[in-house]
Design an enzyme around this catalytic site. Structure first.
Site, PDB file in Angstrom:
ATOM      1  N   ASP A  63     -47.542  -5.260  10.629  1.00 49.82           N
ATOM      2  CA  ASP A  63     -47.880  -4.034  11.627  1.00 49.82           C
ATOM      3  C   ASP A  63     -47.397  -2.760  10.788  1.00 49.82           C
ATOM      4  OD1 ASP A  63     -45.127  -4.530  11.797  1.00 49.82           O
ATOM      5  OD2 ASP A  63     -45.413  -5.073  13.918  1.00 49.82           O
ATOM      6  N   ASN A 128     -39.131  -8.161  24.796  1.00 45.24           N
ATOM      7  CA  ASN A 128     -40.222  -8.582  25.795  1.00 45.24           C
ATOM      8  C   ASN A 128     -41.313  -9.457  25.427  1.00 45.24           C
ATOM      9  OD1 ASN A 128     -41.666  -7.138  23.971  1.00 45.24           O
ATOM     10  ND2 ASN A 128     -42.611  -5.605  25.222  1.00 45.24           N
ATOM     11  N   HIS A 130     -42.842  -9.485  22.430  1.00 40.20           N
ATOM     12  CA  HIS A 130     -43.904  -9.462  21.420  1.00 40.20           C
ATOM     13  C   HIS A 130     -43.569  -9.857  19.798  1.00 40.20           C
ATOM     14  CE1 HIS A 130     -41.882  -5.316  19.867  1.00 40.20           C
ATOM     15  NE2 HIS A 130     -41.429  -6.195  19.225  1.00 40.20           N
ATOM     16  N   GLU A 135     -47.906  -6.667  22.269  1.00 42.86           N
ATOM     17  CA  GLU A 135     -47.164  -6.589  23.516  1.00 42.86           C
ATOM     18  C   GLU A 135     -47.761  -7.309  24.588  1.00 42.86           C
ATOM     19  OE1 GLU A 135     -44.546  -4.858  23.254  1.00 42.86           O
ATOM     20  OE2 GLU A 135     -44.733  -2.726  22.511  1.00 42.86           O
TER      21      GLU A 135
HETATM   22  P1  PGA Z   1     -35.911  -5.939  15.510  1.00 39.73           P
HETATM   23  O1  PGA Z   1     -37.181  -6.038  15.814  1.00 39.73           O
HETATM   24  O2  PGA Z   1     -35.695  -7.138  14.310  1.00 39.73           O
HETATM   25  O3  PGA Z   1     -35.394  -4.816  14.823  1.00 39.73           O
HETATM   26  O4  PGA Z   1     -34.933  -6.729  16.404  1.00 39.73           O
HETATM   27  C1  PGA Z   1     -38.088  -7.253  16.124  1.00 39.73           C
HETATM   28  C2  PGA Z   1     -39.299  -7.043  16.881  1.00 39.73           C
HETATM   29  O5  PGA Z   1     -39.390  -6.149  17.603  1.00 39.73           O
HETATM   30  O6  PGA Z   1     -40.431  -7.807  16.709  1.00 39.73           O
END
Ligand code: PGA
Length: 237
Positions: A63, A128, A130, A135
């Protein structure tokens, strides 16, 4: 899903690297799907320190924020260069182009993935549930698309930005369907703040409200989590 519970993030990086190396030894791996965020950093450190040869490997990232160009320090292009791509030799690397309009950026990226089918995808997970920037509510058959980030994700990512600098409100991401098409997934999660998402992903119903729960139906997914992220699981692994 094959679950590995490790002591901490450092051990997680080592375990994930071991799984990656085994896949490289056993199969003809050509395309590696990469992720950003703090979670994969310990794996990238292991990759950088290793003598595994990636010079024939194409990388494809999950992404990118809409509106950030590749030189912006918070862009995922920049992150990948900083943590891995400038430190190891790869054949070619792709990240969605956050500066292009939606139609062009997403169709171009789907075409890149069609030409370079992903053998192994590294994933983090949001609080959450994702994966990538998919999302809750994202259709399980989605391909690359533009998303409006939830407030939860914006707040979680604010820590990477300067004070007063706004987190972009939208991003381009591979879809859940794109991720379900990869051969092997390595999902990583560390810390108490990921425990609910991991519980829902591994032991909850398969639902679009928890995008990562789709992986319960993926044929070859490894899950590497630390004890804190595993703390709400009820089954034995
Ligand atoms: P993080 O993010 O590794 O910074 O916790 C992971 C994500 O949101 O996919």
């Amino acid at each position: 899903m094959e679950v590995f519970i490790v002591k901490d993030e450092q051990e997680g990086g080592k375990k994930a690297f071991e799984l990656l190396e085994k896949e490289f030894n056993d199969k003809d791996i050509q395309v590696l799907g990469l992720a950003t965020g703090s979670t994969p950093e310990s794996l990238y450190r292991e990759m950088v320190a290793s003598d595994l040869d990636f010079s024939d490997i194409v990388t494809v990232n999950l992404d990118e924020y809409v509106g950030l160009d590749e030189n912006h320090p918070q862009s995922y292009h920049y992150f990948m260069n900083e943590h891995l791509l400038s430190k190891k030799d790869f054949k070619e690397s792709f990240v969605p182009d956050g500066m292009k309009e939606e139609e062009e950026a997403t169709s171009e990226y789907d075409e890149i993935i069609r030409q370079h089918p992903i053998d192994i995808q590294i994933l983090g997970i949001g609080q959450n549930g994702h994966i990538g920037f998919n999302e809750p509510g994202t259709p399980f058959d989605s391909t690359t698309h533009k998303v409006t980030l939830t407030q939860n994700t914006i707040e979680a990512n604010q820590r990477f930005f300067e004070e007063g600098e706004e987190v972009p409100k939208s991003a381009y991401t591979m879809g859940v369907g794109t991720i379900m098409d990869v051969d092997t997934v390595i999902l990583l999660a560390y810390g108490d703040h990921k425990a609910d998402a991991i519980k829902a992903t591994l032991e909850g119903p398969v639902t679009e409200e928890v995008p990562a729960s789709a992986l319960q139906n993926h044929p070859h997914t490894y899950v590497v989590i630390d004890q804190a992220a595993a703390s709400k699981l009820e089954k034995d692994y």
